[in-house]
Design an enzyme around this catalytic site. Structure first.
Site, PDB file in Angstrom:
ATOM      1  N   CYS A 115       0.807  -1.224   0.000  1.00 25.29           N
ATOM      2  CA  CYS A 115       0.000   0.000   0.000  1.00 25.29           C
ATOM      3  C   CYS A 115       0.835   1.267   0.000  1.00 25.29           C
ATOM      4  O   CYS A 115       0.414   2.292  -0.520  1.00 25.29           O
ATOM      5  CB  CYS A 115      -0.955   0.008   1.189  1.00 25.29           C
ATOM      6  SG  CYS A 115      -0.165   0.322   2.793  1.00 25.29           S
ATOM      7  N   CYS A 122      -1.376  -1.585   5.523  1.00 25.72           N
ATOM      8  CA  CYS A 122      -1.573  -3.018   5.308  1.00 25.72           C
ATOM      9  C   CYS A 122      -0.654  -3.880   6.161  1.00 25.72           C
ATOM     10  O   CYS A 122      -0.961  -5.034   6.438  1.00 25.72           O
ATOM     11  CB  CYS A 122      -1.408  -3.375   3.841  1.00 25.72           C
ATOM     12  SG  CYS A 122       0.286  -3.227   3.224  1.00 25.72           S
ATOM     13  N   CYS A 143      -4.941  -9.277   6.389  1.00 26.36           N
ATOM     14  CA  CYS A 143      -4.824 -10.587   5.755  1.00 26.36           C
ATOM     15  C   CYS A 143      -6.141 -10.898   5.067  1.00 26.36           C
ATOM     16  O   CYS A 143      -7.189 -10.848   5.704  1.00 26.36           O
ATOM     17  CB  CYS A 143      -4.511 -11.662   6.796  1.00 26.36           C
ATOM     18  SG  CYS A 143      -4.464 -13.331   6.082  1.00 26.36           S
ATOM     19  N   TRP A 186       2.963  13.229  18.122  1.00 29.52           N
ATOM     20  CA  TRP A 186       1.731  14.014  18.259  1.00 29.52           C
ATOM     21  C   TRP A 186       1.865  15.351  17.530  1.00 29.52           C
ATOM     22  O   TRP A 186       0.892  15.836  16.940  1.00 29.52           O
ATOM     23  CB  TRP A 186       1.395  14.231  19.738  1.00 29.52           C
ATOM     24  CG  TRP A 186       2.455  14.995  20.497  1.00 29.52           C
ATOM     25  CD1 TRP A 186       3.479  14.486  21.219  1.00 29.52           C
ATOM     26  CD2 TRP A 186       2.590  16.428  20.548  1.00 29.52           C
ATOM     27  NE1 TRP A 186       4.265  15.500  21.737  1.00 29.52           N
ATOM     28  CE2 TRP A 186       3.732  16.699  21.341  1.00 29.52           C
ATOM     29  CE3 TRP A 186       1.870  17.484  20.016  1.00 29.52           C
ATOM     30  CZ2 TRP A 186       4.163  17.996  21.612  1.00 29.52           C
ATOM     31  CZ3 TRP A 186       2.286  18.776  20.281  1.00 29.52           C
ATOM     32  CH2 TRP A 186       3.428  19.034  21.078  1.00 29.52           C
ATOM     33  N   ASN A 209       1.282  15.011  13.812  1.00 26.24           N
ATOM     34  CA  ASN A 209      -0.143  14.913  13.525  1.00 26.24           C
ATOM     35  C   ASN A 209      -0.784  16.306  13.509  1.00 26.24           C
ATOM     36  O   ASN A 209      -1.626  16.611  12.651  1.00 26.24           O
ATOM     37  CB  ASN A 209      -0.807  14.011  14.568  1.00 26.24           C
ATOM     38  CG  ASN A 209      -2.251  13.707  14.238  1.00 26.24           C
ATOM     39  OD1 ASN A 209      -3.124  14.533  14.451  1.00 26.24           O
ATOM     40  ND2 ASN A 209      -2.504  12.505  13.725  1.00 26.24           N
ATOM     41  N   GLU A 224     -15.151 -21.729  -1.856  1.00 29.11           N
ATOM     42  CA  GLU A 224     -16.161 -20.802  -2.350  1.00 29.11           C
ATOM     43  C   GLU A 224     -17.432 -20.728  -1.490  1.00 29.11           C
ATOM     44  O   GLU A 224     -17.863 -19.628  -1.136  1.00 29.11           O
ATOM     45  CB  GLU A 224     -16.556 -21.204  -3.785  1.00 29.11           C
ATOM     46  CG  GLU A 224     -15.398 -21.501  -4.708  1.00 29.11           C
ATOM     47  CD  GLU A 224     -14.689 -20.254  -5.201  1.00 29.11           C
ATOM     48  OE1 GLU A 224     -15.369 -19.263  -5.506  1.00 29.11           O
ATOM     49  OE2 GLU A 224     -13.457 -20.263  -5.257  1.00 29.11           O
TER      50      GLU A 224
END
Length: 1306
Positions: free
Chosen positions: A48, A53, A154, A345, A348, A1251
């Site tokens: 990603c 991820c 996952c 922090w 951010n 399936e």
């Protein structure tokens, strides 16, 4: 620059290096790229590049700036960490933990033993996350395990075995998990393996198997002050504040610079930059200073993780800081563990400053705490103290945040914060909120000071709900009229903006009102009516658990034996090779796609001149450079689909061309410089409903079975509808789903003497081979394909990956050099289509009891811009599920939209057809006011009754075997009564419990044929298999090896499965739908029997001559010396396919809903599936769990959003697209493979499992409907309501329909 240590595996020996990085490496280089491509430790993956991820997770040991002379160790996401910022760090990758030569780490052993890997692409990241957790000072607990996986995705496993594996190592592990871990450890015996020898012996100590020879206790030298220039881009590492001020003073007014701490913000705002200067504050110790006292002070570099530790400490030791526990709990759901470990922090807050629409939880909570910032100015080294709101209005150019001060709270201060998100963790908020009030409990909770009501996610300018704050001042919270009026005032002053990627303004306004009510009820606690008290608390998720039951049938072991996958050991050590792990050739080039940004627009001009001027860019390949046919479709469809767009863009994201450069970073940057101009831009059609409204975009599908466009009909549906006692009409929309194969599309084309070696992440090598031949205009026999494994497929890699194969092939031919193209997640998601969305209309007739008499269904599939891969024409028999419909008409339609061509996805169409049928039965139950399970049971299929386009069933165990077993195991009757009692007792939380049966017909289509070969080596009797199927996590290789071992009568350890390739397996079809596993196992069985038959002839000769039974090796060598062929090839011809079979399954699922917010939790799910005599229960249980959780994502959190004006996918990464995490799966997940289920069909009596369980996940929709209905009925409306999917948190709250007039207290 001084050294940075990276721990990496090199060939057979583990070596450690001090890596000195200098001006030859760009300052913007990420740690993940250095690890993979310079250190060549490819166990660390990349996907990603957003920190969302977890596949890139590594562990860092760094100097503890608060405690000189000490270090601290934690997990880091290498896709975010900038390489230069890691100066002086020690980095450990998966290669450093263990491998097949030196032995495995206990965490690796646990994941392997608990069958916690499938495709294996996410496994190294999972292990490194947990390894980082073991390095903390606190004991590892089960709760800590669950919380730590908030940033690791996952798609394969459904998380349950991963959680069990890691929990087995905790101090409070469930005894059954601990016992299983002991068994796993004993299986390894603490001995290193080195090709069958004892290895180095360094892992035999008490450290649980860790190799003592690998331990490094040193760090590199502190790099000190650093300044490096790469062209016009500079990297600075000052060692004190004044050094940073000096750097800032020298930056020009037009220059853009970035202050680097954790660099985690780039995952949110990827397009910030480019920067002319990077300033790392890692060396400025003043910025790490904390003052633990009154007041509490934190330096700007303090990480979120460290701040949370201090918050917990202060809350426990300082009564007036008890509010910090609220902040710590809120920060726990900011991003994920690895981000919080490195992100500060202050960083951010600077994101919030630069992007004021950003829903910063840090900003909002610090504002609620009345925190004060200290800002330093580089111009004169002065400091200024200011509030957070003042900070947002301050020009921060050449200014830096130095620290934050948090004051103690007043007596009777109450603080409540919220973060309402699309899923449990690692998601930005729909709305985040803080409510701070000073109240007098002795005076009916009178608000004694002006409260703070802070809301994020409304619009960039909204922070305070000032009117509501003023209204509440001096009022008493236990007055119901006050609460209602305050909520109404809040609703008027909250004016959300409206962007297509955001939740609706109506939801965000309603949510703001609901959060105010939740806060007040929470503050009042036991002063409100007990039934209403459920408004206050959030839903608390318990520690999750799982249970798996299956027969231990030893009759045919190793077939039927529960074993980890063959590849699992290489996956847990990072040794499993995926396409982009293949080392580069010296002349290898890299490609990056240029994509359109508008759908349905004419391309007027493509200007690549600026990109071509960039250093190390080689060429730009476009449609005119294709020597053959400009289409990547050969047999995967009937309509061409261009590799590169020629005249008109069909969808946003369509490839325009390929930039080729000497390295990947340059190729990606250059691709972004290519300018594509448009004219005749039309408003795109993006949904089925829009397409039908426009007209001319839909067609009735030709049935695969009948070959006509006439609807499939059973009985007299129209006539019976006219006379039906009851009749209902309705419709249903079911949304799309991204496959989320963790390994992205990738390809590599290498020119060779007689053609090309092509490597591709494909489920269908034959089609990829044919595509390259078609595009280059050459013969298929000049293209060699080999696929060892792919990291997940689910249908995404059946045809869509061939765009990359074709593009790379054109470039490789043009340049006569190897070319590699690997997409990132954003490209992967926008380049290709996903699961097709569906729209259904139905007209159903039924009796008073709910028994079906007639049904007419039209099902519309969104094929995207071209109709090649829609399964809607195959669903006539599927639509019936396991119910008897005596009169049925089914008409399939394909609709074209201005979107990427959609493609096959796990249970393509089946899940939507079955979901449509389940919705119809829920509709009937609602209309008749009957129990939905009763209606289902009444309509269950029985043997011998006619079926639409299908044979009658000889047996139907769903009614007499599976459902009774499920209801018993799920304790359904008692739990249903408990749900009803819970709903009576709780006004604002509701539960629902649903049962769903399923029938899944498993026919072997004649096109599914595979070539394979079983080879026995005379040297030592070992066996190698190559087959035309593709291992992508489903366990195909493990199953075929088990079948071969059983058939030949040898140990499984003597069998290996080699890569699939297009010589032995020439013309093999796609691996999908579980057909590949079944048919390759079937083919290996046939080939092994043929080998065994001719070897048995020789065995009898030996016995006759010697009177002794030969050993396997003696027999093999005898056969070889007597010219008995020890290889057998087999083609799974359609006429020799095994007989078809039926799969039956059922699910019971319970949910709990917070009506006010829409947040819900799946409390428990019980799944039973008939797997026949499972070939491998570990594999099959894993398939059931993984498919089921994938389906839950389809129906709940995974929502596709487009920009309505351009057609661009807004759900294009981990920031906006939210599949389930480990904290979204059922809190209690129980899977049973039907016992005593031997049957004569399939391969050795087994049945497919990959399936059907996905279809069962529709039970979550039915359960949510019951919970929502319970609330609506309580408010006088128990009528049917539309419930399209996915049922996001927003959708659930809007369907509940709570409003301020309902906000009662007594």
């Amino acid at each position: 620059m001084r050294d940075a240590v990276l721990r990496a595996g090199q060939q057979q020996a583990l070596r450690h290096f001090n890596h000195k990085v200098g001006p030859d490496v760009p300052p913007w280089t990420r740690l993940v790229d250095y690890i993979r491509y310079v250190v060549q430790a490819p166990g660390t993956k990349a996907l990603c590049r957003e920190g969302g991820c977890g596949v890139c997770t590594v562990v860092a040991t760094v100097p503890d700036r608060e405690s000189p002379g000490h270090n601290k160790t934690f997990s880091v996401q290498a896709c975010q960490a900038m390489l230069y910022a890691c100066a002086g760090w020690k980095i450990e990758t998966i290669e450093g933990l263990g491998n097949r030569y030196t032995g495995y780490h206990p965490i690796q052993k646990a994941l392997h033993g608990f069958y916690g890997t499938q495709c294996g692409f996410c496994s190294p990241g999972m292990i490194m996350t947990m390894y980082g957790q073991t390095k903390g000072s606190e004991p590892l607990t089960s709760a800590k395990v669950e919380a730590s996986l908030d940033g690791n995705i996952c798609r394969c496993t459904g998380y349950r075995p991963i959680l069990d594996a890691f929990k087995s190592m905790t101090v409070d592990a469930d005894p059954t998990l601990k016992e299983r871990l002991v068994d796993i450890e004993e299986a390894y015996n603490g001995v290193c393996e080195k090709n069958g020898t004892d290895g180095c012996g360094g892992c035999k100590g008490k450290e649980g198997g860790r190799c003592k020879k690998r331990v490094m206790d040193f760090l590199p030298l502190n790099p000190g002050k650093v300044q490096i220039s790469f062209g016009s881009v500079h990297w600075f590492r000052p060692t004190n504040i004044h050094g940073m001020y000096s750097i800032l003073r020298n930056i020009g007014t037009e220059e853009k610079y970035r202050i680097v701490v954790g660099n985690t913000g780039q995952g949110v705002f990827k397009n910030d930059g480019p920067y002319s200067a990077y300033i790392s504050t890692d060396g400025i110790e003043e910025l790490y200073i904390t003052s633990v006292g009154v007041p509490l002070q934190l330096g700007a570099n303090v990480s979120l993780t460290r701040a949370m530790e201090l918050f917990h400490h202060m809350a426990k030791t300082q009564p007036r800081y008890s509010y910090l526990e609220v902040l710590a709990n809120h920060w726990q759901v900011v991003a994920n563990v690895a981000v919080r470990n490195t992100g500060s922090w202050a960083g951010n807050l600077m994101l919030k400053h630069a992007h004021q629409g950003f829903q910063s939880d840090i900003f909002l909570t610090l504002l609620a705490a009345k925190a004060e910032l200290t800002i330093g100015s580089a111009e004169d080294a002065s400091t200024t103290h200011m509030s957070l709101e003042h900070f947002l209005r301050t020009d921060m150019f050449k200014k830096v945040i130095l620290s934050v001060t948090l004051p103690p709270a007043l007596h009777n201060t109450k603080l409540r914060t919220f973060k309402i998100t699309p899923r449990a963790v690692n998601a930005h908020a729909y709305v985040n909120a803080c409510f701070r009030m000073e109240v007098d409990p002795t005076d009916n909770f009178k608000v004694t000071h002006k409260p703070s009501i802070l809301l994020g996610g409304i619009n960039p300018n909204f922070i305070h709900a000032t009117e509501t704050e003023n209204f509440l001042m001096g009022r008493r919270l236990n007055d119901q009229a006050t609460v209602v009026e305050a909520a109404e005032i809040l609703g008027r002053e909250v004016q959300p903006d409206n962007h297509p990627q955001d939740a609706s303004p109506a939801y965000r306004r309603s949510l703001s009102q609901a959060l105010l009510y939740k806060t007040i009820v929470g503050f009042l606690a036991n002063k409100v009516n007990p039934k209403l008290a459920s408004a206050g608390p959030n839903i608390e998720r318990p520690l999750s658990s799982g249970r798996q039951e299956f027969d231990m049938d030893r009759e045919a072991w190793p077939v039927g034996e529960p074993l980890p996958k063959l590849e699992s050991a290489t996956q847990i050590s990072g040794e499993a090779t995926y396409l982009d792990d293949i080392p580069y050739l010296p002349s290898e080039l890299h490609g990056a796609l240029v994509q359109t940004t508008h759908a349905n627009a004419k391309i007027s001009h493509v200007d690549a001149s600026e990109a071509l001027r960039l250093k190390d860019v080689v060429t730009f390949v476009k449609a005119a450079d294709i020597p053959g046919k400009n289409s990547f479709v050969v047999t995967a469809g009937v309509y061409p689909d261009p590799v590169f767009v020629e005249e008109r863009s069909k969808y946003a994201g369509q490839p325009v061309g390929l930039i080729v450069a000497r390295d990947r970073d340059t190729a990606v940057r250059a691709a972004q410089m290519v300018v594509v101009s448009y004219e005749d831009v039309k408003k795109p059609v993006l949904t089925i409903e829009q397409a039908l409204a426009e007209g001319g975009r839909d067609e009735i599908v030709t049935f695969a079975v009948t070959g006509t466009v006439e609807p499939a009909v059973l009985g007299d549906p129209e006539g019976q509808l006219e006379i039906a006692p009851h009749r209902l009409k309705g419709n249903l929309t079911q949304g799309s789903q991204y496959h989320l194969n963790m390994e992205p599309f990738a390809t590599r084309v290498v020119p060779i003497e007689d053609g090309y070696d092509v490597y591709c992440t494909t489920q269908w090598p034959t089609e990829t081979q044919a595509t390259v031949a078609q595009v280059l205009g050459i013969t298929a026999n000049s293209i060699n394909m080999s696929v060892r494994r792919i990291g997940g497929g689910y249908g995404a890699k059946i045809s869509r990956q061939n765009v990359l194969a074709a593009a790379a092939a054109v470039a490789a031919r043009s340049l006569q050099q190897p070319v590699r193209v690997v997409t990132d997640l954003n490209t992967n998601m926008t380049l290709a289509g996903w699961r097709d969305s569906y729209y259904a209309t139905y007209d159903v007739g039924f009796e008073d009891t709910g028994k079906l008499t007639s049904l007419i269904v039209d099902l519309y599939s969104d094929a995207g811009h071209v109709s090649n891969e829609s399964p809607v024409g195959f669903l006539a028999s599927v639509i019936q599920n396991c119910y008897f419909i005596p009169n049925l008409q089914y008409r399939p339609h394909i609709v074209n939209t201005d979107t990427a061509a959609n493609t096959w996805c796990r249970t393509p169409g089946h899940v939507n057809a079955i979901g449509t049928m389940e919705n119809i039965l829920d509709h009937i139950a609602s209309y008749l006011k009957k129990d939905p399970l009763e209606v289902r049971q009444l309509n269950l299929i029985t043997p011998g009754v006619p079926r639409l386009l299908a044979s009658s069933h000889e047996q139907t165990p769903i009614k007499d075997v599976i459902l009774p077993l499920l209801l018993e195991k799920a304790n359904f009757v008692q739990r249903k009564a408990e749900v009803e009692e819970f709903n009576r007792s709780n006004r604002w939380k509701k539960r629902g419990i649903a049962v769903m049966p399923e029938y899944y017909g498993f026919d072997y289509p004649s096109v599914f044929r595979y070539g394979l070969q079983v080879s026995i080596y005379a040297h030592d009797g070992t066996v190698a298999i190559t087959h035309g199927g593709i291992e992508m996590g489903q366990g195909i290789n493990t199953k075929v090896a088990q079948v071969a071992a059983y058939t030949l009568g040898i140990p499984l350890a003597q069998v290996v499965v080699k890569a699939s390739e297009t010589t032995v397996a020439a013309n093999s079809t796609v691996t999908s739908g579980s057909f590949g596993s079944d048919l390759c196992a079937h083919g290996v069985r046939k080939a092994s029997l043929a080998l065994k038959e001719r070897m048995d002839v020789e065995k009898e000769k030996i016995k006759k001559d010697t009177g002794k039974e030969p050993t396997w090796l003696e027999l093999v060598q005898h056969c070889f010396s007597h010219d008995v062929d020890l290889c057998e090839r087999y083609w799974t011809a359609a006429k020799e396919h095994p007989p078809r079979y039926d799969i039956w399954a059922a699910c019971c699922l319970e949910v709990e809903v917070d009506v006010l917010t829409g947040i819900y939790m799946i409390r428990r799910a019980d799944v039973i599936e008939d797997a026949g005599r499972s070939m491998n229960p570990f594999v099959d249980v894993g398939q059931v769990e993984g498919a089921f959780i994938m389906g839950l994502g389809l129906f709940t959190s995974e929502k596709l959003k487009f920009d309505p004006s351009t057609g661009q996918k807004l759900s294009n990464g981990t920031w906006e697209y939210k599949p389930p995490t480990a904290l979204d799966i059922p809190a209690d997940l129980r899977v049973t493979l039907l016992p005593n289920a031997k049957q004569p069909y399939g391969v050795l009596g087994s049945k497919a499992t990959g399936e059907p369980p996905l279809c069962l996940s529709y039970a979550v929709v039915s359960a949510l409907r019951q919970a929502i209905t319970a609330f609506r009925a309580e408010n006088g409306d128990d009528s049917w309501f539309q419930m399209d999917t996915p049922l996001t948190v927003e959708a659930v709250q809007r369907l509940c329909g709570a409003n301020p007039q309902m906000f009662k207290l007594g």
